[in-house]
Design a protein around this motif. Sequence first.
Motif, PDB file in Angstrom:
ATOM      1  N   ALA A  58       1.204  -1.411  -0.091  1.00  0.00           N
ATOM      2  CA  ALA A  58       0.108   0.129  -0.160  1.00  0.00           C
ATOM      3  C   ALA A  58       0.649   1.328   0.160  1.00  0.00           C
ATOM      4  CB  ALA A  58      -1.156   0.417   1.346  1.00  0.00           C
ATOM      5  N   GLU A  64       6.047   3.485   0.638  1.00  0.00           N
ATOM      6  CA  GLU A  64       4.941   2.090   0.051  1.00  0.00           C
ATOM      7  C   GLU A  64       5.832   0.839   1.292  1.00  0.00           C
ATOM      8  OE1 GLU A  64       7.762  -0.254  -2.982  1.00  0.00           O
ATOM      9  OE2 GLU A  64       7.102   0.937  -4.315  1.00  0.00           O
ATOM     10  N   ILE A  65       4.415   0.305   1.714  1.00  0.00           N
ATOM     11  CA  ILE A  65       4.408  -0.152   3.150  1.00  0.00           C
ATOM     12  C   ILE A  65       4.380  -2.027   2.157  1.00  0.00           C
ATOM     13  CG2 ILE A  65       2.646  -0.510   4.802  1.00  0.00           C
ATOM     14  CD1 ILE A  65       2.550   2.176   5.340  1.00  0.00           C
ATOM     15  N   THR A  66       5.152  -2.778   2.373  1.00  0.00           N
ATOM     16  CA  THR A  66       4.676  -4.416   2.100  1.00  0.00           C
ATOM     17  C   THR A  66       4.237  -4.693   3.538  1.00  0.00           C
ATOM     18  OG1 THR A  66       7.191  -3.964   0.627  1.00  0.00           O
ATOM     19  CG2 THR A  66       6.110  -5.849   1.471  1.00  0.00           C
ATOM     20  N   PHE A  67       2.987  -5.639   3.022  1.00  0.00           N
ATOM     21  CA  PHE A  67       1.866  -5.836   4.165  1.00  0.00           C
ATOM     22  C   PHE A  67       1.552  -7.412   3.390  1.00  0.00           C
ATOM     23  CE2 PHE A  67      -2.507  -5.979   1.893  1.00  0.00           C
ATOM     24  CZ  PHE A  67      -1.723  -5.299   1.116  1.00  0.00           C
ATOM     25  N   TYR A  89      -7.145  -1.066  -2.393  1.00  0.00           N
ATOM     26  CA  TYR A  89      -5.783  -0.071  -2.157  1.00  0.00           C
ATOM     27  C   TYR A  89      -4.338  -0.324  -2.166  1.00  0.00           C
ATOM     28  CZ  TYR A  89      -7.244  -3.228   1.930  1.00  0.00           C
ATOM     29  OH  TYR A  89      -7.218  -4.102   2.269  1.00  0.00           O
ATOM     30  N   GLU A  90      -3.685  -1.474  -3.180  1.00  0.00           N
ATOM     31  CA  GLU A  90      -3.066  -2.552  -2.926  1.00  0.00           C
ATOM     32  C   GLU A  90      -2.528  -2.658  -4.288  1.00  0.00           C
ATOM     33  OE1 GLU A  90      -5.799  -3.342  -2.938  1.00  0.00           O
ATOM     34  OE2 GLU A  90      -5.926  -5.542  -1.424  1.00  0.00           O
ATOM     35  N   VAL A 133      -4.817 -13.548   8.099  1.00  0.00           N
ATOM     36  CA  VAL A 133      -4.321 -11.965   9.002  1.00  0.00           C
ATOM     37  C   VAL A 133      -4.461 -11.514  10.136  1.00  0.00           C
ATOM     38  CG1 VAL A 133      -4.920  -9.632   7.988  1.00  0.00           C
ATOM     39  CG2 VAL A 133      -5.392 -11.206   6.532  1.00  0.00           C
ATOM     40  N   ARG A 136      -0.809 -12.071  11.937  1.00  0.00           N
ATOM     41  CA  ARG A 136      -0.333 -12.022  11.608  1.00  0.00           C
ATOM     42  C   ARG A 136      -0.131 -10.348  12.034  1.00  0.00           C
ATOM     43  NH1 ARG A 136       0.299  -9.720   6.068  1.00  0.00           N
ATOM     44  NH2 ARG A 136      -1.339 -10.203   5.323  1.00  0.00           N
ATOM     45  N   LEU A 137      -1.189  -9.955  11.949  1.00  0.00           N
ATOM     46  CA  LEU A 137      -1.865  -8.405  12.862  1.00  0.00           C
ATOM     47  C   LEU A 137      -1.133  -8.327  14.435  1.00  0.00           C
ATOM     48  CD1 LEU A 137      -2.983  -5.656  12.687  1.00  0.00           C
ATOM     49  CD2 LEU A 137      -4.850  -7.525  14.382  1.00  0.00           C
ATOM     50  N   ARG A 140       2.376  -9.139  14.266  1.00  0.00           N
ATOM     51  CA  ARG A 140       3.485  -7.490  14.048  1.00  0.00           C
ATOM     52  C   ARG A 140       3.411  -7.056  15.730  1.00  0.00           C
ATOM     53  NH1 ARG A 140       2.499  -4.603   8.978  1.00  0.00           N
ATOM     54  NH2 ARG A 140       3.564  -6.983   8.884  1.00  0.00           N
ATOM     55  N   SER A 170      10.253  -3.514   5.572  1.00  0.00           N
ATOM     56  CA  SER A 170       8.579  -2.905   5.275  1.00  0.00           C
ATOM     57  C   SER A 170       8.122  -3.882   6.076  1.00  0.00           C
ATOM     58  CB  SER A 170       8.551  -2.793   4.105  1.00  0.00           C
ATOM     59  OG  SER A 170       7.413  -1.996   4.177  1.00  0.00           O
ATOM     60  N   TYR A 171       8.218  -5.169   5.871  1.00  0.00           N
ATOM     61  CA  TYR A 171       6.769  -6.664   5.900  1.00  0.00           C
ATOM     62  C   TYR A 171       7.228  -6.319   7.839  1.00  0.00           C
ATOM     63  CZ  TYR A 171       4.349 -10.363   6.274  1.00  0.00           C
ATOM     64  OH  TYR A 171       4.080 -11.787   6.690  1.00  0.00           O
ATOM     65  N   LEU A 172       7.917  -6.003   8.184  1.00  0.00           N
ATOM     66  CA  LEU A 172       8.561  -6.314   9.750  1.00  0.00           C
ATOM     67  C   LEU A 172       8.576  -4.445  10.192  1.00  0.00           C
ATOM     68  CD1 LEU A 172      11.727  -8.541   9.488  1.00  0.00           C
ATOM     69  CD2 LEU A 172       8.820  -9.216   9.893  1.00  0.00           C
ATOM     70  N   GLY A 173       7.941  -3.885   9.455  1.00  0.00           N
ATOM     71  CA  GLY A 173       8.014  -2.916  10.188  1.00  0.00           C
ATOM     72  C   GLY A 173       8.638  -1.852  10.386  1.00  0.00           C
TER      73      GLY A 173
ATOM     74  N   LEU B 137      -4.387  -4.086   9.313  1.00  0.00           N
ATOM     75  CA  LEU B 137      -3.243  -4.746   9.856  1.00  0.00           C
ATOM     76  C   LEU B 137      -1.703  -3.229   8.622  1.00  0.00           C
ATOM     77  CD1 LEU B 137      -0.915  -6.931   9.605  1.00  0.00           C
ATOM     78  CD2 LEU B 137      -1.431  -7.186   7.277  1.00  0.00           C
ATOM     79  N   GLN B 141       0.992  -0.508  10.379  1.00  0.00           N
ATOM     80  CA  GLN B 141       2.149  -0.705   9.946  1.00  0.00           C
ATOM     81  C   GLN B 141       2.917   1.275  10.309  1.00  0.00           C
ATOM     82  OE1 GLN B 141       3.263  -2.782   8.889  1.00  0.00           O
ATOM     83  NE2 GLN B 141       5.404  -2.957   7.009  1.00  0.00           N
TER      84      GLN B 141
END
Lengths: 187, 187
Positions: A58, A64-67, A89-90, A133, A136-137, A140, A170-173, B137, B141
């Motif tokens: 997103a 860019e935020i890889t989610f 949104y992605e 999901v 993962r939330l 995270r 990015s995925y890991l914040g 999620l 981020q």
Amino acid sequence: MDIDNIIDNIYPLPEKSKTLLKENIYEITYPKAHVLFKANRIESTMYFIKKGIVRAYANPGDEEITFWFGKEGDAVISMKNYVENQKGYETIELLESCDLYKLNTEHLRKLFSEDIHVANWGRKFAEQELIKVEERLIFRQCRTAMERYKELMATDPELLQRVQLGHIASYLGMTQVSLSRIRAELK
Amino acid sequence: MDIDNIIDNIYPLPEKSKTLLKENIYEITYPKAHVLFKANRIESTMYFIKKGIVRAYANPGDEEITFWFGKEGDAVISMKNYVENQKGYETIELLESCDLYKLNTEHLRKLFSEDIHVANWGRKFAEQELIKVEERLIFRQCRTAMERYKELMATDPELLQRVQLGHIASYLGMTQVSLSRIRAELK
DNA sequence: TTAATTTTTTATCATTTGTAAAATTTTTAC
DNA sequence: GTAAAAATTTTACAAATGATAAAAAATTAA
């Protein structure tokens, strides 16, 4: 992973319903960097990954935020597209050349309303994605950047081999610099 | 919010299917601090909130991680319970005295297999929850703690009025002290 | 109401993480 | 194979956040 396995792993369908569903699916191959979904567009397709790996990101603002990463066996959808037939949104791009199964979601919706087995297949699909999901939330939320990296190493080491570290960070914040620092510390 | 509205907001059901579904639902009131779901238990219930507010957290005992708030109109489920009939990872407690609609998920599963409208209602329910979780999620981020707090203020100011800040802080992935500091800065 | 308890704020210091820029390594294109 | 581009790591420094302790404020209970 082939389409019969993918379908049955979600929810085993009687032969007749499966045939109806498969009528609507065909194979296609795209090269690395191809974009399957662009943000802010309405699409009526979804994919399953036969071979390869993709990422969703997103872009609120500029960064860019890889989610999400998807690989063999995973479904690739743009959530708002799939669920509400609205702008997604992605953006979802291929990180490797991929063999995909493509299907039309309008046709799928029609099957939902006509065949109770397919309707329950669709229900199971959404439910399984939902668990993934939510997990993962929560994951995270785990404390430090170090812990998040270690957790990923433990649960999905393959990802680290297949995806470049900038996307992993990015995925890991965290920033790429942070990730690099953490990796150095663990050597 | 009353049960007919809650049901129809998910997916409008024909009268006959709705009657089947509602046969399985009854109202119940619990006091503040009552626990609806305990982690590591198998339950076969779910709720809809008529009035009140609840929170879900993982890691009971250790460091509690609040990852969800539910209020009027929301469904309250323990994900693993609901989807896989397995032990849940979350505890869900009432933050206010609540009026709830309670239903049995085994009965619901039976309806899924017998009535295509209910099956599609269940599909829609899972899909809508899916969008909400994925949006949370991505929102989580957001880079800084300040940005996450501002985002919450913008999207759900009511929550800040109804829930104590310790829980909000956990939900936003920061310490209570950090949140307090941020709030002071914004005055 | 008062007292007890819980929640929130404030202050200090230590640690983690981010930013920026340069150095190094890897990948890509010719 | 070589040059260019991209990705990753390293370094130095600044900013943000966490841990801890204690005070202040708010809420609850007797």
